[in-house]
Design a protein around this motif. Structure first.
Motif, PDB file in Angstrom:
ATOM      1  N   ASP A   1       7.259   6.566 -20.033  1.00  0.00           N
ATOM      2  CA  ASP A   1       6.987   7.959 -19.679  1.00  0.00           C
ATOM      3  C   ASP A   1       6.518   8.075 -18.240  1.00  0.00           C
ATOM      4  OD1 ASP A   1       4.647   6.633 -20.209  1.00  0.00           O
ATOM      5  OD2 ASP A   1       3.654   8.365 -21.147  1.00  0.00           O
ATOM      6  N   GLU A   2       5.828   7.068 -17.719  1.00  0.00           N
ATOM      7  CA  GLU A   2       5.419   7.088 -16.324  1.00  0.00           C
ATOM      8  C   GLU A   2       6.601   6.908 -15.401  1.00  0.00           C
ATOM      9  OE1 GLU A   2       2.672   3.910 -16.377  1.00  0.00           O
ATOM     10  OE2 GLU A   2       0.956   5.168 -16.838  1.00  0.00           O
ATOM     11  N   PHE A   3       7.582   6.144 -15.849  1.00  0.00           N
ATOM     12  CA  PHE A   3       8.775   5.907 -15.037  1.00  0.00           C
ATOM     13  C   PHE A   3       9.591   7.184 -14.883  1.00  0.00           C
ATOM     14  CE2 PHE A   3      13.279   4.946 -14.694  1.00  0.00           C
ATOM     15  CZ  PHE A   3      13.299   4.086 -13.624  1.00  0.00           C
ATOM     16  N   MET A   4       9.677   7.959 -15.959  1.00  0.00           N
ATOM     17  CA  MET A   4      10.585   9.092 -15.953  1.00  0.00           C
ATOM     18  C   MET A   4      10.001  10.345 -15.324  1.00  0.00           C
ATOM     19  SD  MET A   4      13.329   7.936 -17.045  1.00  0.00           S
ATOM     20  CE  MET A   4      14.141   9.524 -16.983  1.00  0.00           C
TER      21      MET A   4
ATOM     22  N   ILE B   1      -0.145  -1.042  10.270  1.00  0.00           N
ATOM     23  CA  ILE B   1      -0.277  -1.472   8.868  1.00  0.00           C
ATOM     24  C   ILE B   1       0.265  -2.887   8.657  1.00  0.00           C
ATOM     25  CG2 ILE B   1      -0.085   0.928   8.104  1.00  0.00           C
ATOM     26  CD1 ILE B   1       2.718   0.269   7.042  1.00  0.00           C
ATOM     27  N   ASN B   2       0.694  -3.539   9.747  1.00  0.00           N
ATOM     28  CA  ASN B   2       1.262  -4.888   9.640  1.00  0.00           C
ATOM     29  C   ASN B   2       2.436  -4.893   8.660  1.00  0.00           C
ATOM     30  OD1 ASN B   2       1.528  -7.664  10.120  1.00  0.00           O
ATOM     31  ND2 ASN B   2       0.124  -8.198   8.452  1.00  0.00           N
ATOM     32  N   ALA B   3       3.367  -3.969   8.867  1.00  0.00           N
ATOM     33  CA  ALA B   3       4.490  -3.771   7.944  1.00  0.00           C
ATOM     34  C   ALA B   3       5.431  -4.969   7.945  1.00  0.00           C
ATOM     35  CB  ALA B   3       5.261  -2.511   8.323  1.00  0.00           C
ATOM     36  N   LYS B   4       5.939  -5.273   6.750  1.00  0.00           N
ATOM     37  CA  LYS B   4       6.890  -6.359   6.560  1.00  0.00           C
ATOM     38  C   LYS B   4       8.106  -5.829   5.800  1.00  0.00           C
ATOM     39  CE  LYS B   4       3.867  -9.262   8.225  1.00  0.00           C
ATOM     40  NZ  LYS B   4       4.032  -9.826   9.602  1.00  0.00           N
ATOM     41  N   PRO B   5       9.287  -6.430   6.001  1.00  0.00           N
ATOM     42  CA  PRO B   5      10.453  -6.033   5.198  1.00  0.00           C
ATOM     43  C   PRO B   5      10.271  -6.490   3.757  1.00  0.00           C
ATOM     44  CG  PRO B   5      10.989  -7.936   6.557  1.00  0.00           C
ATOM     45  CD  PRO B   5       9.621  -7.490   6.970  1.00  0.00           C
ATOM     46  N   LEU B   6      10.521  -5.601   2.811  1.00  0.00           N
ATOM     47  CA  LEU B   6      10.340  -5.926   1.396  1.00  0.00           C
ATOM     48  C   LEU B   6      11.658  -5.939   0.634  1.00  0.00           C
ATOM     49  CD1 LEU B   6       7.712  -6.479  -0.271  1.00  0.00           C
ATOM     50  CD2 LEU B   6       7.310  -5.538   1.999  1.00  0.00           C
ATOM     51  N   VAL B   7      12.412  -4.848   0.703  1.00  0.00           N
ATOM     52  CA  VAL B   7      13.674  -4.751  -0.034  1.00  0.00           C
ATOM     53  C   VAL B   7      14.687  -3.937   0.760  1.00  0.00           C
ATOM     54  CG1 VAL B   7      12.662  -4.951  -2.348  1.00  0.00           C
ATOM     55  CG2 VAL B   7      12.908  -2.697  -1.310  1.00  0.00           C
ATOM     56  N   TYR B   8      15.953  -4.257   0.509  1.00  0.00           N
ATOM     57  CA  TYR B   8      17.041  -3.381   0.920  1.00  0.00           C
ATOM     58  C   TYR B   8      17.436  -2.550  -0.295  1.00  0.00           C
ATOM     59  CZ  TYR B   8      18.077  -5.609   5.418  1.00  0.00           C
ATOM     60  OH  TYR B   8      18.012  -6.072   6.701  1.00  0.00           O
TER      61      TYR B   8
ATOM     62  N   SER C   1       0.812  -1.213   0.000  1.00  0.00           N
ATOM     63  CA  SER C   1       0.000   0.000   0.000  1.00  0.00           C
ATOM     64  C   SER C   1       0.850   1.270   0.000  1.00  0.00           C
ATOM     65  CB  SER C   1      -0.952   0.002   1.201  1.00  0.00           C
ATOM     66  OG  SER C   1      -0.240  -0.043   2.415  1.00  0.00           O
ATOM     67  N   LEU C   2       2.028   1.242   0.615  1.00  0.00           N
ATOM     68  CA  LEU C   2       2.877   2.438   0.613  1.00  0.00           C
ATOM     69  C   LEU C   2       3.451   2.680  -0.781  1.00  0.00           C
ATOM     70  CD1 LEU C   2       4.765   2.082   4.021  1.00  0.00           C
ATOM     71  CD2 LEU C   2       2.456   2.937   3.536  1.00  0.00           C
ATOM     72  N   HIS C   3       3.822   1.618  -1.453  1.00  0.00           N
ATOM     73  CA  HIS C   3       4.292   1.731  -2.836  1.00  0.00           C
ATOM     74  C   HIS C   3       3.190   2.289  -3.730  1.00  0.00           C
ATOM     75  CE1 HIS C   3       5.604   0.642  -6.856  1.00  0.00           C
ATOM     76  NE2 HIS C   3       4.609  -0.224  -6.964  1.00  0.00           N
ATOM     77  N   TYR C   4       1.975   1.757  -3.605  1.00  0.00           N
ATOM     78  CA  TYR C   4       0.895   2.205  -4.479  1.00  0.00           C
ATOM     79  C   TYR C   4       0.419   3.612  -4.139  1.00  0.00           C
ATOM     80  CZ  TYR C   4       0.690  -2.322  -6.716  1.00  0.00           C
ATOM     81  OH  TYR C   4       1.006  -3.438  -7.434  1.00  0.00           O
TER      82      TYR C   4
ATOM     83  N   TYR D   1      12.545   3.169  -3.758  1.00  0.00           N
ATOM     84  CA  TYR D   1      11.778   1.998  -3.338  1.00  0.00           C
ATOM     85  C   TYR D   1      10.843   1.526  -4.452  1.00  0.00           C
ATOM     86  CZ  TYR D   1       8.088  -0.686  -1.074  1.00  0.00           C
ATOM     87  OH  TYR D   1       7.165  -1.653  -0.769  1.00  0.00           O
ATOM     88  N   SER D   2      10.079   2.434  -5.049  1.00  0.00           N
ATOM     89  CA  SER D   2       9.160   2.029  -6.112  1.00  0.00           C
ATOM     90  C   SER D   2       9.911   1.501  -7.331  1.00  0.00           C
ATOM     91  CB  SER D   2       8.264   3.206  -6.509  1.00  0.00           C
ATOM     92  OG  SER D   2       7.275   3.430  -5.519  1.00  0.00           O
ATOM     93  N   THR D   3      11.075   2.087  -7.615  1.00  0.00           N
ATOM     94  CA  THR D   3      11.886   1.569  -8.722  1.00  0.00           C
ATOM     95  C   THR D   3      12.275   0.115  -8.467  1.00  0.00           C
ATOM     96  OG1 THR D   3      12.774   3.777  -9.189  1.00  0.00           O
ATOM     97  CG2 THR D   3      13.989   1.896 -10.074  1.00  0.00           C
TER      98      THR D   3
END
Length: 283
Positions: free
Chosen positions: A278-281, A163-170, A77-80, A258-260
């Protein structure tokens, strides 16, 4: 009262002053630009009359590594929230510096965004305190140095459980940083060697896995590997910063590390969605 000067870069800033303790709480505005490597030295030459190398950067020999554990809900949800450009959103992350394990402290951070305004609060603990059970400790057990840090720790724990947060990426990258010698708070940073690693363990700093590069030309739909230039301040944008953007014809773009990482992992695994070029940039 917002004072919003605008350039062709899309830059917007506030004239509100801040008296925050920058070590634990920071209310600021920032803009990000993707730049070719050939511009790094000319930009450093341009800012030389106004800036000096950040003291931590100088102590580390000119650059230092930033290591960030990104936490999110199982549904991302934080990413979105970032993807959908929610006006009010936040990130939950744990950060240390150098190449862990090391002596640098660990910062438990909440980075909130309200429209153009960024508010970051954090609690600082010793590196060896970041281990299982840390978030169940009472804040008084951690020798936090101020009321601000104790409140930041309490809020981090609250959000983590809520938010029941979990580790996703370093996320790991190399930073070269400069600070203004004239302004209350103004910074220029160059970030390179961006990489990430999917994780489920919050405490090993990616030591058991392989990091995946995020700053290649292929990732950014460019012919060459580029850098992330960030421009940050807490007050009215200094004139020299506006002139910097205009001199090098910089175009502001969205670049959430993070989103990348989430986009790249989706591309590699075939799960979820990744943005069009174009959305990425651009935001």
């Amino acid at each position: 009262m917002w004072n919003v000067p605008t350039t062709n870069s899309g830059w917007t800033m506030s004239s509100q002053s801040s008296t925050a303790d920058f070590s634990t709480e920071l209310d600021r505005f920032e803009a990000k630009y993707i730049i070719p490597r050939r511009l790094v030295e000319p930009i450093k030459g341009f800012i030389q009359p106004y800036c000096t190398m950040d003291k931590h950067c100088a102590a580390a020999g000119g650059t230092y590594f930033i290591n960030t554990l990104q936490l999110d809900t199982p549904s991302l949800s934080l990413h979105y929230a970032k993807e959908r450009e929610a006006a009010h959103r936040f990130k939950l992350r744990v950060r240390t510096y150098g190449k862990p394990p090391g002596q640098a402290p660990v910062f438990l951070e909440i980075k909130r965004k309200y429209f153009e305004r960024v508010i970051k609060s954090r609690a600082c603990i010793a590196f060896d305190q970041w281990k299982p059970g840390i978030l169940e400790k009472h804040r008084d057990e951690l020798n936090l140095k101020s009321v601000t840090e104790r409140e930041a720790f309490r809020e981090f724990v609250r959000l983590n459980h809520e938010i029941n947060a979990k580790p996703l990426v370093y996320i790991r990258y190399c930073r070269e940083a400069f600070t203004s010698i004239f302004d209350h708070y103004a910074r220029i940073t160059f970030d390179s060697q961006l990489s990430y690693q999917p994780v489920s363990d919050m405490y090993n700093w990616g030591g058991n896995g392989r990091f995946i590069s995020m700053d290649s030309g292929l990732v950014r739909n460019r012919r060459e590997s580029s850098l992330v230039l960030e421009v940050k301040c807490t007050e009215q944008v200094p004139t020299w910063m506006v002139e910097l953007v205009q001199e090098f014809d910089l175009v502001r773009c969205g670049n959430c590390k993070y989103s990348t990482a989430i986009w790249m992992e989706n591309c590699l695994t075939g799960n979820g969605e990744a943005p069009f070029a174009d959305e990425f940039m651009y935001d």
